[in-house]
Every structure is written in C-alpha cells, then in structure tokens.
Enzyme design. Structure first.
Site, PDB file in Angstrom:
ATOM      1  N   THR A   1       0.851  -1.187   0.000  1.00  0.00           N
ATOM      2  CA  THR A   1       0.000   0.000   0.000  1.00  0.00           C
ATOM      3  C   THR A   1       0.885   1.235   0.000  1.00  0.00           C
ATOM      4  O   THR A   1       2.001   1.207   0.499  1.00  0.00           O
ATOM      5  CB  THR A   1      -0.865   0.079   1.272  1.00  0.00           C
ATOM      6  OG1 THR A   1       0.013   0.074   2.396  1.00  0.00           O
ATOM      7  CG2 THR A   1      -1.827  -1.064   1.375  1.00  0.00           C
TER       8      THR A   1
ATOM      9  N   TRP B   1     -18.748  16.735  11.541  1.00  0.00           N
ATOM     10  CA  TRP B   1     -17.798  16.412  10.483  1.00  0.00           C
ATOM     11  C   TRP B   1     -17.988  17.316   9.272  1.00  0.00           C
ATOM     12  O   TRP B   1     -19.120  17.508   8.808  1.00  0.00           O
ATOM     13  CB  TRP B   1     -17.997  14.962  10.021  1.00  0.00           C
ATOM     14  CG  TRP B   1     -17.454  13.951  10.959  1.00  0.00           C
ATOM     15  CD1 TRP B   1     -16.721  14.179  12.092  1.00  0.00           C
ATOM     16  CD2 TRP B   1     -17.603  12.536  10.856  1.00  0.00           C
ATOM     17  NE1 TRP B   1     -16.398  12.995  12.699  1.00  0.00           N
ATOM     18  CE2 TRP B   1     -16.923  11.970  11.966  1.00  0.00           C
ATOM     19  CE3 TRP B   1     -18.212  11.683   9.943  1.00  0.00           C
ATOM     20  CZ2 TRP B   1     -16.850  10.593  12.179  1.00  0.00           C
ATOM     21  CZ3 TRP B   1     -18.147  10.323  10.147  1.00  0.00           C
ATOM     22  CH2 TRP B   1     -17.479   9.781  11.257  1.00  0.00           C
TER      23      TRP B   1
END
Ligand code: AMP
Length: 533
Positions: free
Chosen positions: A185, A442
C-alpha cells in the site's frame, strides 16, 4: 450432505490457458518505452510465458519466492504476472514513483530474489542496486543489444533469457489459496504494508469485475488499463481480459494526453481505466485540438473521486463514465456505479447526483457503516460513518504481520468515511484521517474539494483541517489555478456556498504553484499539513 461436483482449484494460470485455447488470435498491444508499438497474440503470450516460467525455474525461483517488477504496462509485465503465478511464485509489483528509501524498505521486507525492470527505469535501479546485496539478480526487460546500449552492466537481458528456454512446460498443480501477487500500500504514514493476493481471490475478482454491471468485458471489448500494473494489478484487468478474451492495449510509460490519444485511436479502444487526473489531461488534449475518440464507449474511473466537470465532459462526447471505489486491500474493486433500471426516471439532476456517487455493492464484497462507537448505521443516504468491508478478495492480514488486519468481528476497516442510500449507492465523504471535526461535527474535505474544483479558475483543490481555538478544527482550502486565472477567498466562498453548508466554508485560502502528489497520483495531504499547519 456434501455436493458431488468436481473440485477444481481456482488458478490464475487457467485464465491464460483459456485465452490461448479459445482466443488464440486476440491481441495484446504494447507501447514500449522507445515509443514503438508491438503486437502479440494470446497464443504467443502463452508460449512466451512458458519460456519465462522455464527461465524462472532455471534461475532457481521456488514456490513462494517473491519476484519483483519495476515496470510499466506491457506484454512483458503481463508475462511476468502469469509466469510467476503459474509456477507458484509471487509477482511483486513495485511502484517506480515511490521514494528510493521506501522502495529499498519494500524490497528488503519482501525479500525479493530477482528484479525485472524496464530499461528506461535504469537510473532508479542504479539507486537501488545496493538493496539485498549479493542476494538479488537484475533482469532488464529488453534485448541484450538494448541492455548494452543502456550500459547496464551485470544485468541479464529478458529476451535472450526467454529465447534460450523451451516453450514447453507442464504447469504444477497448485493450491488455490497459494499467493500469486504482492502489492504494497502507498500509505502516507508509517511503512507500506504488503497485500498478498491469492489465486482464488484473484480469479474470483476477475470473474466479478468482468460482469455486465461492472466492467462488462467480452471478446468484443478493447480494454486499455491506464492504471499501472503496479497499482493494485491494474485494477485486475490483466486477469479479466484473458478470462473474457478481450483485446488488451498496454500504454507503457506513455501516460500523457498525446500518447494515450494516439494509442486509443489507433487500437480502437472501447473501455479505458484510470484515475481522474489522467482523464483530465486526455480531455484537455482532445479539447485543445477539437479531436474525438469515436470508438471509446466507457471510461472506468476510480482511485479518487469523480468530479462533475469530468463526468459532463465525457458525457458530452457520448462516453459513459463508470465510477468505482476500491483499494489495494480489496484487489481493488469494492463498489461500482452502474445505473439501475429506474435511475433514468429520477430526473436529470438526481440522476447526475447518483452518477457522482462511488457506486453500489457487487457480489462478493459485504459493506457496513459504523459510528465512532462501532454501532451500525442506517443506509439512509445521510448517516456517514466508518466503512467496513469483508469478502472473497479483501485482505485478512498483511504480509509478515502476525496480527489480523480485521476487527474482532471479522471486518476490514477501510479508513474511509461514507454514507449509503436506500438504493445501495455508496457516497464516500472522506478518509477518516482527512475528515475535519469542527465544533463536534464532520466537514467532508472531499465534498469541499469537489465543490472548489467546479470553479472555472481552479485546476486542483485540497482541503486540510487546521487547529482552531474555538471550533477545534477549521478547513483550510489550498488551490492551484488554471493558467492566467486569479481567485480570492471572497469569490471562492461565494461559489462554495451554492454547494455546501455555510459552516463548512473555509476561512483561509492558500494558492500554490503545484499540488504535491503521492506515488499513485493522489494529493499528498501530509506534506500540505506539514507546510501549512
Ligand atoms: P489505494 O489503496 O492506493 O488504491 O487507495 C485506496 C483509497 O483511495 C481508498 O481508501 C479511498 O480513500 C480512495 N479512493 C478509491 N476510489 C475512490 C473513489 N472513487 N472516490 C474517492 N476516493 C477513492
């Protein structure tokens, strides 16, 4: 009572055998680093792959050994995929855009024994030459003459190795759970982690990715994965194309608008796959010259969010855009956006909003959303939470890590924040590490970025959270502009307020010359945080 059907292991090699037997004349077209285009039929690819497998065996490669590649999308890289997998070895794709320190770390960690590289990447290979000193052999992907011309001393030459070997080989019987490929990754924090794909996960992923509501591949398709073979196996296309007998067009290192246009036109590409930034450069090239791609029917976009302008520009050309969401740990496909039979009846505006979502679940990957306390959230199209997945091609554990990569109840926490609507369409709102928590609520950095990008003066947008005494965090908007354009905080806020709630509006703007990009072409927010925090 058990069923009484045969049990045949799902092996990657079976895809090549199928292509050789039933689509022997179908072509793999490769643009090489010298700009030349070469053509191989699947029957030749299979023959060369057996020669390569014999080469690997002669070089001492054993089942489970990691064989590294530092290479672009070409037939040779494809041969490496199949030869390594076929003999039970592991094809370990390295991303040439990573920093040499990270590459050295990955090579050491994977304990690679051989490294095959494209000749134009030899300056990078020279920097890595110290890696695994005495344990590694290097093979240049070309002829001896090309290798000598590039003054690559001590390297083996791919074409000579192959031609010295027989093209006959009986492939070994393997366990379908055996590893076939390895991809690390591109994590922005900590060391990269290895995702080790199995034959079984790879074949199942190929089967599903070829379905009509996914990439819709057949022997009539001409597929061009612009997404590199070192970025999650070019999203599985090297497997799905052989499964279906599709023609495969490999762009090599020619990833600029002009080279991609030329190859797509010449080879009559019907489906092309890549990240949004690639398509922006292709479309700019077409627009500036008033060109069209008549054969192109669909583009498959993923890796980063699809913005409205990109969607509209492709639709104006009569090209269908399919967005998908996925990640290295998912081989990579997780959700795909294909309209439902009634999507057209939503009305133009809602239909467009639906197309801009990442997509719906596909068979083989389960999805769930949970809040910070781990409680499941409803699929109501607004409740955003942590996205968890599990399924046949989802990583359960990272390479050489003793612990599981999953939650205690067996899900993989993707690190993405999303909501899902009652029709099953998932909309990604953020990465959990990028989400901005302002006054306990958020703010989606992704939605702010997409909204900013729809301003005519903006080339690229990134939003990061910066500490704030009152709200704990507030969004900072960072932009690069199109040439000759100017912008100020007031005018971008005015534009943004048509798209996002007013309390999301950034109170600070920074205009920079160049957006820092990570190894897979995505904005590198960590360096922005270091610069502006
Ligand atoms: P990688 O493992 O490098 O392929 O990165 C995977 C990450 O890319 C995901 O976890 C998402 O954060 C992001 N990503 C992938 N596809 C999309 C998409 N269609 N829209 C927005 N972000 C995406």
């Amino acid at each position: 009572m058990l069923g009484l059907m045969m049990e045949k292991p799902l092996l990657v090699g079976s895809l090549l055998e199928h292509a050789e037997r039933f689509h022997p004349e179908q072509q793999v077209v490769s643009r090489l680093s010298n700009g030349g285009v070469v053509y191989h039929r699947y029957k030749e690819l299979a023959r060369r792959t057996r020669q390569l497998a014999n080469t690997l065996l002669a070089l001492g490669v054993k089942p489970g050994d990691r064989v590294a590649t530092l290479a672009w999308n070409t037939h040779r890289h494809l041969e490496l995929y199949y030869a390594c997998a076929g003999i039970g070895a592991v094809c370990h794709t390295l991303n040439p855009r990573l920093h040499t320190d990270q590459l050295s770390y990955i090579i050491e960690h994977a304990e690679d024994t051989l490294l095959f590289f494209d000749i134009d990447l030899s300056p990078l290979v020279a920097k890595l030459a110290g890696a695994r000193a005495g344990l590694m052999r290097w093979v240049a992907l070309g002829t001896e003459a090309e290798t000598a011309k590039a003054m690559l001393e001590g390297c083996l030459a791919y074409e000579e190795l192959l031609s010295a070997q027989s093209d006959e080989l009986v492939w070994p019987e393997l366990d379908e759970r055996a590893a076939c490929s390895l991809c690390y990754t591109s994590g922005t924090t900590g060391n990269p982690k290895g995702v080790l794909y199995s034959h079984r996960s790879t074949v199942l992923h190929a089967l599903v990715s070829a379905l009509p509501d996914c990439a819709a591949l057949s022997a009539h398709s001409v597929v061009m994965p612009v997404v590199p073979m070192f970025h999650v196996n070019a999203w599985g296309m090297p497997y799905a194309a052989l499964l279906t007998g599709a023609k495969l067009v490999m762009p090599g290192n020619g990833l600029d608008g002009a080279s991609l246009y030329k190859l797509m036109l010449m080879e009559k590409v019907t489906l092309a796959l890549g990240v949004p930034t690639i398509w922006q450069s292709v479309l700019n090239y077409l627009d500036e010259r008033q060109l069209k791609l008549d054969d192109l029917r669909e583009v498959f976009i993923g890796g980063a969010a699809l913005d409205k302008t990109l969607l509209q520009r492709f639709e104006a050309m009569g090209v269908t855009v399919l967005q998908a969401w996925g990640m290295t740990e998912l081989s990579p496909i997780g959700v795909v956006n294909r309209p439902l039979p009634d999507s057209g009846r939503l009305g133009a505006k809602h239909f467009e909003q639906e197309k801009l979502k990442q997509g719906r679940g596909i068979w083989g990957v389960d999805l769930r959303l949970v809040n910070d306390n781990g409680q499941a959230l409803n699929w109501d199209g607004t409740s955003a939470g942590h996205l968890h997945v599990r399924g046949h091609w989802v990583a359960g554990q990272y390479f050489k890590q003793a612990e599981s990569a999953c939650t205690t109840d067996g899900w993989f926490a993707t690190g993405d924040i999303a909501h899902i609507d009652h029709r099953g369409f998932l909309k990604l709102t953020d990465r959990s590490k990028d989400v901005i928590k302002s006054g306990g609520e958020w703010i989606s950095s992704l939605e702010l970025e997409l909204a900013a990008q729809s301003h005519a003066a903006v080339a690229q947008a990134a939003v990061i959270g910066i500490p704030d005494a009152k709200w704990s965090e507030r969004p900072l908007l960072i932009l690069t502009l199109k040439s000759g354009c100017e912008i100020d905080l007031g005018s971008i806020r005015e534009h943004l307020q048509n798209h996002v709630p007013s309390w999301w509006l950034p109170d600070r703007l920074e205009v920079i010359e160049q957006m820092p990009l990570g190894a897979t072409g995505k904005v590198h927010k960590q360096s922005l945080r270091e610069r502006f925090n």
